[in-house]
Design an enzyme around this catalytic site. Structure first.
Site, PDB file in Angstrom:
ATOM      1  N   LYS A 105      10.733  -0.680  14.339  1.00 16.29           N
ATOM      2  CA  LYS A 105      11.241  -0.342  13.007  1.00 16.29           C
ATOM      3  C   LYS A 105      12.328   0.717  13.133  1.00 16.29           C
ATOM      4  CE  LYS A 105       7.035  -0.721  10.201  1.00 16.29           C
ATOM      5  NZ  LYS A 105       6.077   0.055   9.425  1.00 16.29           N
TER       6      LYS A 105
ATOM      7  N   GLU B  84      10.874  -4.837   3.766  1.00 15.87           N
ATOM      8  CA  GLU B  84      10.901  -6.251   3.381  1.00 15.87           C
ATOM      9  C   GLU B  84      10.497  -6.418   1.918  1.00 15.87           C
ATOM     10  OE1 GLU B  84       9.530  -4.991   6.093  1.00 15.87           O
ATOM     11  OE2 GLU B  84       9.815  -6.306   7.830  1.00 15.87           O
TER      12      GLU B  84
ATOM     13  N   GLU C 142      -3.432  -6.645  16.026  1.00 20.60           N
ATOM     14  CA  GLU C 142      -2.948  -5.331  15.603  1.00 20.60           C
ATOM     15  C   GLU C 142      -4.068  -4.298  15.742  1.00 20.60           C
ATOM     16  OE1 GLU C 142       0.557  -4.514  12.602  1.00 20.60           O
ATOM     17  OE2 GLU C 142      -1.299  -4.676  11.483  1.00 20.60           O
TER      18      GLU C 142
ATOM     19  N   GLY D 289      -4.399  -2.230   5.910  1.00 18.33           N
ATOM     20  CA  GLY D 289      -3.706  -3.409   5.391  1.00 18.33           C
ATOM     21  C   GLY D 289      -4.337  -4.713   5.836  1.00 18.33           C
ATOM     22  N   ARG D 290      -4.591  -4.842   7.133  1.00 18.79           N
ATOM     23  CA  ARG D 290      -5.084  -6.124   7.650  1.00 18.79           C
ATOM     24  C   ARG D 290      -6.552  -6.370   7.306  1.00 18.79           C
ATOM     25  NH1 ARG D 290      -3.555  -2.564  11.357  1.00 18.79           N
ATOM     26  NH2 ARG D 290      -5.018  -1.688  12.861  1.00 18.79           N
TER      27      ARG D 290
ATOM     28  N   LYS E  55       0.838  -1.202   0.000  1.00 24.86           N
ATOM     29  CA  LYS E  55       0.000   0.000   0.000  1.00 24.86           C
ATOM     30  C   LYS E  55       0.870   1.248   0.000  1.00 24.86           C
ATOM     31  CE  LYS E  55      -3.451   2.148   3.000  1.00 24.86           C
ATOM     32  NZ  LYS E  55      -4.241   1.957   4.233  1.00 24.86           N
TER      33      LYS E  55
ATOM     34  N   HIS F  56      -3.069 -33.363  19.262  1.00 24.69           N
ATOM     35  CA  HIS F  56      -1.881 -34.161  19.575  1.00 24.69           C
ATOM     36  C   HIS F  56      -0.723 -33.273  19.979  1.00 24.69           C
ATOM     37  CE1 HIS F  56      -3.665 -37.899  17.896  1.00 24.69           C
ATOM     38  NE2 HIS F  56      -4.398 -36.992  17.276  1.00 24.69           N
TER      39      HIS F  56
HETATM   40  C1  G6Q Z   1      -1.720  -3.775   8.501  1.00 27.64           C
HETATM   41  C2  G6Q Z   1      -0.489  -3.079   8.724  1.00 27.64           C
HETATM   42  C3  G6Q Z   1       0.737  -3.753   8.158  1.00 27.64           C
HETATM   43  C4  G6Q Z   1       0.955  -3.511   6.664  1.00 27.64           C
HETATM   44  C5  G6Q Z   1       2.361  -3.983   6.288  1.00 27.64           C
HETATM   45  C6  G6Q Z   1       2.656  -3.823   4.827  1.00 27.64           C
HETATM   46  O1  G6Q Z   1      -2.801  -3.367   8.806  1.00 27.64           O
HETATM   47  O2  G6Q Z   1      -0.608  -1.764   8.313  1.00 27.64           O
HETATM   48  O3  G6Q Z   1       0.751  -5.127   8.408  1.00 27.64           O
HETATM   49  O4  G6Q Z   1      -0.005  -4.172   5.917  1.00 27.64           O
HETATM   50  O5  G6Q Z   1       3.299  -3.283   7.051  1.00 27.64           O
HETATM   51  O6  G6Q Z   1       2.525  -2.501   4.446  1.00 27.64           O
HETATM   52  P1  G6Q Z   1       2.518  -2.096   2.938  1.00 27.64           P
HETATM   53  O7  G6Q Z   1       1.340  -2.710   2.274  1.00 27.64           O
HETATM   54  O8  G6Q Z   1       2.451  -0.591   2.921  1.00 27.64           O
HETATM   55  O9  G6Q Z   1       3.799  -2.598   2.345  1.00 27.64           O
END
Ligand code: G6Q
Length: 534
Positions: free
Chosen positions: A496, A212, A350, A263-264, A206, A381
């Site tokens: 971070k 990463e 989160e 994002g989530r 986003k 198990h």
């Molecule tokens: C979710 C968070 C987080 C995010 C990631 C990836 O709600 O905001 O998990 O989705 O850090 O972010 P980008 O999509 O911006 O790379």
């Protein structure tokens, strides 16, 4: 207003001092099991094995009414700015993940957002058709058979969990993989097994700035170049408008997700849409959205006994704030849901792992529990010993399906494996609730462990959409109840920042072996030295 200021809170606190004892003889009657069931759409919620009675349910209904929970949900869907903490710098955004699937009604709740998402769906449909009819092929005229999604957190967990869940419905010869971790072995493991020439790399971010994702994209681009392949013919992106990844020169195709989708909560946006559409085809992806849209509407019912997401939210609050349980295990009796609990772990923890109110004040009551779990029967198990005889009580949410997804099954001792799977789920629910007395203390089961069962016929794209919406709405409702902002994630920032400082030391040591960070950052430097990284 905070949860503990509402009249129903006092009632529930008092009821919480003497809750039902599920292990007491005569409590878990057949009538109780039959009456505490909520049936909506695809799902049945069996909650007779919760430590509740009619009085508690009335208290929870009163709480829902006093807090205007359904009105708050409706305001969210209409586009109220909810991602905010009053008086503090905050993201200050609308929260409209529901607009991604509100595409089946003539009058959507947030028309502008729904229109933007419909435009993306139209782009996706064209893209998928071109892949299908051979218009979009690789340099050698061969079809793209593989997609690798590079993304992390919200840009990984939901799509990955759902792709796993629906793998049985995948189009023939389509394969998908995910790369998320900064650990270079993650990318290496995926890349070693695929033919890059027939692969599309879907970079999902986003913000377009996540460390990463940038690193894994670069590593993958290098791999293409090493093989003499042109990355711009293989890389596509899903990103926010205007982000650094919103760049047509680097990507064969780009899709948007919007700032009002967290994002989530983004699995039904293009974040999930592109990879799931590639795997399932457009029609089945739309079935998935349809399931989510229907459950979204169910979540608006005022009567808690007819609204599964709201009832589950309230039962969760009952267990957390009035029975003081610290953790919730989500245990799907479905191997296809292998990654679903991990997705919910992010979505829930989160969102609701917060300790200040929407007014920026410290809270005096508990918020989100620890969420964890693995599919049954595997878990039986492994960690169920702790659930049955450990010293702390975990609230359990079981998820099960009457039918399996694939055709193969085996009948042994007159029952199928699917029968055995379902029997185990039901047995665990009863065992946790009733327990067992014995002369042998080691064989005593205390019981009285609250749990619920979510049951549907079969895990299909439609059912998966409904299940996702159910949990998203549950989480949103719980955030309203705790009076927290469920839509930001400031708690991920400090780590971070410190990682950037530590990386800076590593960078300096590489160019100057005599460098010391001791003076400017004694803690960071000391931990680096103790870990023998310098
Ligand atoms: C979710 C968070 C987080 C995010 C990631 C990836 O709600 O905001 O998990 O989705 O850090 O972010 P980008 O999509 O911006 O790379």
């Amino acid at each position: 207003m905070n949860l503990d200021t509402f009249p129903a809170y006092a009632t529930l606190t008092s009821l919480g001092t003497s809750p039902e004892d599920l292990s007491a003889p005569g409590t878990l009657t057949p009538e109780r099991i039959a009456s505490y069931v909520c049936r909506t759409g695809e799902f049945d919620l069996l909650y007779g094995t919760e430590r509740i009675n009619d009085q508690v349910l009335e208290g929870l209904q009163a709480l829902a009414n006093e807090m205007n929970l359904t009105e708050q949900l409706n305001a969210m869907k209409l586009g109220a700015v909810m991602n905010t903490i009053a008086g503090c710098e905050s993201e200050n955004r609308r929260v409209l993940h529901t607009s991604c699937r509100d595409v089946f009604h003539t009058s959507p709740e947030a028309p502008d957002a729904t229109q933007e998402n419909k435009d993306e769906l139209a782009k996706l449909q064209v893209f998928l058709e071109e892949l299908q009819n051979g218009k979009l092929v690789n340099h050698a005229g061969k079809p793209f058979t593989t997609m690798v999604q590079i993304g992390i957190g919200g840009s990984d967990l939901g799509p990955r969990a759902i792709a796993n869940a629906l793998a049985a419905y995948g189009l023939e010869q389509r394969r998908i993989h995910f790369i998320s971790n900064i650990d270079p072995d993650d990318a290496a493991t995926v890349l070693q097994d695929i033919d890059l020439a027939t692969t599309l790399i879907n970079v999902v971010s986003k913000s377009g700035t996540t460390l990463e994702t940038l690193s894994n994209e670069e590593l993958t681009r290098q791999e293409y170049l090493k093989q003499g392949l042109d990355p711009s013919k293989h890389f596509i992106s899903v990103t926010g408008k205007g982000s650094p990844k919103d760049n047509p020169e680097s990507y064969l195709r780009s899709f948007y997700m919007f700032d009002y989708i967290g994002g989530r909560f983004s699995a039904t946006s293009m974040v999930g849409g592109v990879v799931l559409g590639f795997l399932l085809g457009f029609a089945q992806f739309m079935d998935f959205l349809h399931g989510a849209a229907e459950m979204d509407r169910n979540g608006e019912q005022k009567n808690i006994r007819e609204n599964i997401p709201l009832l589950m939210a309230l039962l969760g609050v009952w267990n957390r704030n009035f029975l003081h349980l610290e953790s919730t295990a989500i245990l799907p009796y479905s191997q296809a849901l292998l990654r679903f609990t991990a997705h919910l772990q992010q979505c829930d923890m989160e969102s609701n792992g917060k300790s200040i109110s929407r007014q920026g004040k410290p809270l005096t009551y508990q918020t989100g529990p620890v969420i964890w779990g693995e599919p049954g029967t595997n878990g039986q198990h492994a960690f169920y010993q702790h659930l049955h005889q450990g010293t702390s009580t975990t609230h359990v949410e079981f998820i099960g399906f009457r039918k399996n997804q694939r055709k193969q099954d085996i009948t042994t001792q007159d029952t199928s494996s699917q029968d055995k799977l379902c029997a185990n789920l039901l047995a665990q629910s009863l065992a946790l609730a009733t327990g067992q007395t014995s002369d042998n203390p080691n064989r005593t089961f205390p019981g009285n462990k609250p749990n619920l069962i979510l049951m549907a016929d079969k895990l299909t794209p439609y059912t998966m959409g409904a299940l996702l919406s159910l949990y998203e709405t549950k989480i949103v409702y719980q955030g309203f109840i705790w009076n927290i902002n469920s839509f930001d994630q400031e708690g991920v920032q400090l780590g971070k920042k410190l990682a950037t400082d530590i990386l800076d030391h590593l960078k300096k040591v590489k160019s100057d072996p005599d460098f010391s960070g001791q003076k400017d950052d004694p803690q960071g430097w000391a931990i680096l030295k103790s870990a023998r990284l310098v």
